[in-house]
Design an enzyme around this catalytic site. Structure first.
Site, PDB file in Angstrom:
ATOM      1  N   LYS A 113       0.722  -1.400   0.065  1.00 50.11           N
ATOM      2  CA  LYS A 113       0.034   0.037  -0.259  1.00 50.11           C
ATOM      3  C   LYS A 113       0.635   1.295  -0.090  1.00 50.11           C
ATOM      4  CE  LYS A 113      -4.417  -1.511   1.676  1.00 50.11           C
ATOM      5  NZ  LYS A 113      -4.288  -2.895   2.033  1.00 50.11           N
ATOM      6  N   GLU A 125      -9.962   7.303   3.902  1.00 50.20           N
ATOM      7  CA  GLU A 125     -10.941   6.429   4.482  1.00 50.20           C
ATOM      8  C   GLU A 125     -10.209   5.086   4.714  1.00 50.20           C
ATOM      9  OE1 GLU A 125     -11.404   6.197   1.165  1.00 50.20           O
ATOM     10  OE2 GLU A 125     -11.003   4.200   1.380  1.00 50.20           O
ATOM     11  N   SER A 146       1.487  -9.920  -1.035  1.00 50.09           N
ATOM     12  CA  SER A 146       1.441  -8.412  -0.872  1.00 50.09           C
ATOM     13  C   SER A 146       1.763  -7.808   0.524  1.00 50.09           C
ATOM     14  CB  SER A 146      -0.127  -8.282  -1.125  1.00 50.09           C
ATOM     15  OG  SER A 146      -0.895  -9.091  -0.258  1.00 50.09           O
TER      16      SER A 146
HETATM   17  C1  PLP Z   1      -5.074  -3.940   1.505  1.00 47.26           C
HETATM   18  C2  PLP Z   1      -4.436  -5.316   1.386  1.00 47.26           C
HETATM   19  C3  PLP Z   1      -4.797  -6.150   0.317  1.00 47.26           C
HETATM   20  C4  PLP Z   1      -5.985  -5.680  -0.630  1.00 47.26           C
HETATM   21  O1  PLP Z   1      -6.067  -4.620  -1.256  1.00 47.26           O
HETATM   22  P1  PLP Z   1      -5.874  -4.427  -2.900  1.00 47.26           P
HETATM   23  O2  PLP Z   1      -6.122  -2.995  -3.073  1.00 47.26           O
HETATM   24  O3  PLP Z   1      -6.568  -5.525  -3.480  1.00 47.26           O
HETATM   25  O4  PLP Z   1      -4.307  -4.950  -3.270  1.00 47.26           O
HETATM   26  C5  PLP Z   1      -4.108  -7.164  -0.201  1.00 47.26           C
HETATM   27  N1  PLP Z   1      -2.975  -7.509   0.518  1.00 47.26           N
HETATM   28  C6  PLP Z   1      -2.647  -6.729   1.907  1.00 47.26           C
HETATM   29  C7  PLP Z   1      -1.512  -7.220   2.484  1.00 47.26           C
HETATM   30  C8  PLP Z   1      -3.354  -5.629   2.034  1.00 47.26           C
HETATM   31  O5  PLP Z   1      -2.808  -4.936   3.023  1.00 47.26           O
END
Ligand code: PLP
Length: 602
Positions: free
Chosen positions: A298, A320, A586
């Site tokens: 993010k 938000e 992610s």
């Molecule tokens: C917020 C988040 C997501 C999902 O958000 P996307 O916008 O779909 O990427 C996925 N993995 C992690 C670790 C997150 O913090």
């Protein structure tokens, strides 16, 4: 395969053809041509279309002037331009396409001289004048193509060649064929293109040249757009008019890249997961976004947006957040830049996500509870929008996923695209090739997925897998599997797939992972689902938790529960031993520890 439409001449016709989203549009700067482009300017068209100047033995100064005047992204050299000539156009941030005309035979050895100098070759039929002759040369000559530089196929391509092209695409000779170049066969008169014929042509080759990027109206196919209250229009419009310009500024790029390197810790490693690969008998690479500062992808987006906000002269940031992850990433960059930060969060979520609320406060943000409705994310979004309407001049709204009104989905995608940009060169180091067989990512709103796919969207040999949260099961009424359960609707200012009741009320989504607990997907993903470009899979809470524990034990990496969903696909989908699968890790699991502890009774 990409599509180039060449020989554009008339303003209205240019704009009309641009709506078909070809990858390149060609403008001929050669007086002897019947398609000579002599208008003062090229009308405004989507910047995903590369404006290409076509020249025939022109003065270099003339070429350079045209590049800057018309903001050309490619030059096509149609005369006897020598390698030295082409060399002088290098480093100008422009693609160089060198043309060779082929009659019945061709001595390919001349290409060698242009190695490392040009980006593409273009093969045209030899005729009286350079280009636009309307004859097709014998493509089997390309069986002898000795180079690895990708080429454009040109020369008399029209509707009657569709079958031949589809056959050619399957042949060895097409291995390095990068694009099709069309011109005279689609004309009403020289320089005036027949839109209907072009449409027919594109549709019949759809699988190969579909566009997955946003168009100039903010749409991905039928999804996207900007459905916003009138009062929000000036804010969104200001952003739309400026975002690409700002992102293209050298100073912006420099600062963005510097912060990604020194502050976020990029490039994030591309790690070959040996034990996981052995278990599933295929080659699995993990893109380690979990190692970024703040523990997830993010931050790539919030860094980009805070720099954008500064350049737009904004001093106040709002956001938000649902689970608090985006709130933390936003509060982090506001602290970094010393900007005021207000995060709206549902009252229920504030109670559920105490550690993230504490983080945001420690970083200097003000967390404002949303007290209306279900007191969760949707209500926090409404509060943020209300705030933005009331503070249009000094405030920027940082949206945290590839969602929202245009240009947000595209802007967020471009900031996250660093992920696939790095995968390309990192995989080349590991495997000797830039393209994996599959890219895999989990999808909440779709930002980490969009970044992982971005540079592979138009590479047909790369399979795209999108993983959604099935919660307690797709049929259970407790899930977030939007691609299966969603119908077209409008949420947060864009048209996309959305879980809703028959009368259009948004359904409350559910997933054990807070980041995937969203009732829609970004418009790009809706388009990828609809066109079949991406394969969508849904994974239940239980399967995700097991996959998270498995990765911890096999590789010593505790993943975020969002990511665990993506990891669970190996239980259901079998890959070949030689397949290279790149999965975007992610985020890290620290934030989910209590969840794992409760679930496994650790
Ligand atoms: C917020 C988040 C997501 C999902 O958000 P996307 O916008 O779909 O990427 C996925 N993995 C992690 C670790 C997150 O913090």
């Amino acid at each position: 395969m990409k599509l180039k439409v060449c020989g554009m001449k008339y303003q209205d016709n240019i704009q009309e053809v641009a709506t078909l989203q070809p990858d390149y549009l060609g403008f001929i700067f050669y007086e002897q041509s019947a398609r000579h482009f002599d208008a003062h300017r090229i009308p405004e068209i989507s910047n995903t279309i590369k404006k290409t100047g076509v020249f025939v033995d022109a003065d270099l100064d003339f070429v350079i002037k045209k590049i800057s005047k018309h903001n050309l992204k490619a030059v096509q050299l149609h005369g006897n331009e020598a390698p030295e000539y082409c060399k002088q156009l290098r480093g100008k941030n422009i693609e160089i396409i060198k043309v060779f005309s082929i009659k019945n035979e061709f001595d390919f050895s001349v290409l060698k001289l242009y190695d490392d100098i040009v980006d593409y070759f273009l093969f045209d039929t030899k005729g009286k004048l350079p280009g636009g002759n309307g004859y097709v040369f014998d493509w089997t000559i390309l069986n002898n193509y000795p180079s690895t530089i990708p080429f454009f196929l040109s020369g008399g391509i029209g509707l009657s060649q569709i079958d031949d092209i589809n056959k050619f695409q399957k042949s060895e000779a097409s291995k390095y064929c990068y694009a099709l170049d069309v011109n005279s066969k689609f004309e009403i008169e020289p320089g005036l293109k027949n839109i209907e014929d072009l449409k027919k042509f594109k549709n019949n080759l759809t699988s190969k040249i579909m566009n997955y990027n946003v168009n100039e109206k903010g749409y991905y196919g039928e999804f996207g757009g900007a459905f916003i209250p009138e009062m929000l229009y000036p804010n969104v419009e200001e952003l739309r008019q400026n975002y690409l310009k700002i992102m293209a500024e050298p100073d912006f790029k420099k600062e963005f890249n510097q912060l990604l390197k020194d502050y976020v810790g990029r490039p994030s490693p591309l790690y070959f997961a040996k034990r996981l690969s052995e278990k599933y008998n295929t080659k699995i690479y993990l893109k380690r976004e979990d190692l970024n500062h703040t523990g997830a992808h993010k931050i790539n987006n919030t860094i980009g947006q805070i720099l954008m906000a500064q350049r737009l002269g904004k001093t106040r940031i709002i956001a938000e957040t649902g689970a608090g992850q985006h709130g933390v990433a936003t509060a982090t960059v506001c602290a970094l830049m010393g900007l005021e930060c207000i995060v709206y969060m549902g009252e229920i979520d504030i109670a559920r996500q105490a550690p993230n609320v504490a983080r945001m406060k420690m970083l200097g943000a003000r967390v404002v509870p949303a007290l209306s409705g279900s007191r969760t994310l949707k209500d926090a979004t409404n509060e943020a929008i209300r705030d933005w309407i009331n503070n249009p001049v000094d405030t920027h709204y940082i949206i945290g996923s590839a969602i929202g009104p245009h240009p947000y989905p595209d802007m967020v995608t471009r900031f996250q695209a660093i992920v696939s940009e790095e995968i390309k060169w990192q995989l080349k180091e590991h495997e000797g090739r830039e393209n994996p067989d599959y890219v895999v990512a989990c999808i909440g709103g779709g930002s980490n997925a969009a970044g992982t796919y971005y540079h592979y969207l138009h590479e047909p040999d790369v399979g795209i897998i999108a993983v959604e949260a099935a919660g307690l099961g797709i049929e259970s009424g407790e899930s977030a599997a939007t691609s299966v359960l969603g119908k077209e609707g409008i949420i947060h200012g864009c048209k996309t797939l959305l879980m809703q009741t028959n009368d259009g009320q948004i359904t409350e989504p559910y997933s054990i992972s807070a980041g995937l607990d969203y009732p829609g997907v970004g418009p790009m993903h809706a388009h990828l689902a609809k066109t079949g470009r991406a394969e969508f899979m849904s994974i239940t809470d239980n399967d995700a938790m097991d996959a998270g524990l498995e990765l911890s034990k096999l590789e010593g990496i505790i993943p975020a529960i969002e990511t665990s969903h993506a990891l669970a696909i190996f239980k259901y989908k079998t890959f070949r031993p030689e397949d290279v699968v790149v999965l975007n890790l992610s985020g890290r699991g620290d934030k989910d520890l209590q969840n794992y502890i409760d679930y496994f009774k650790i």
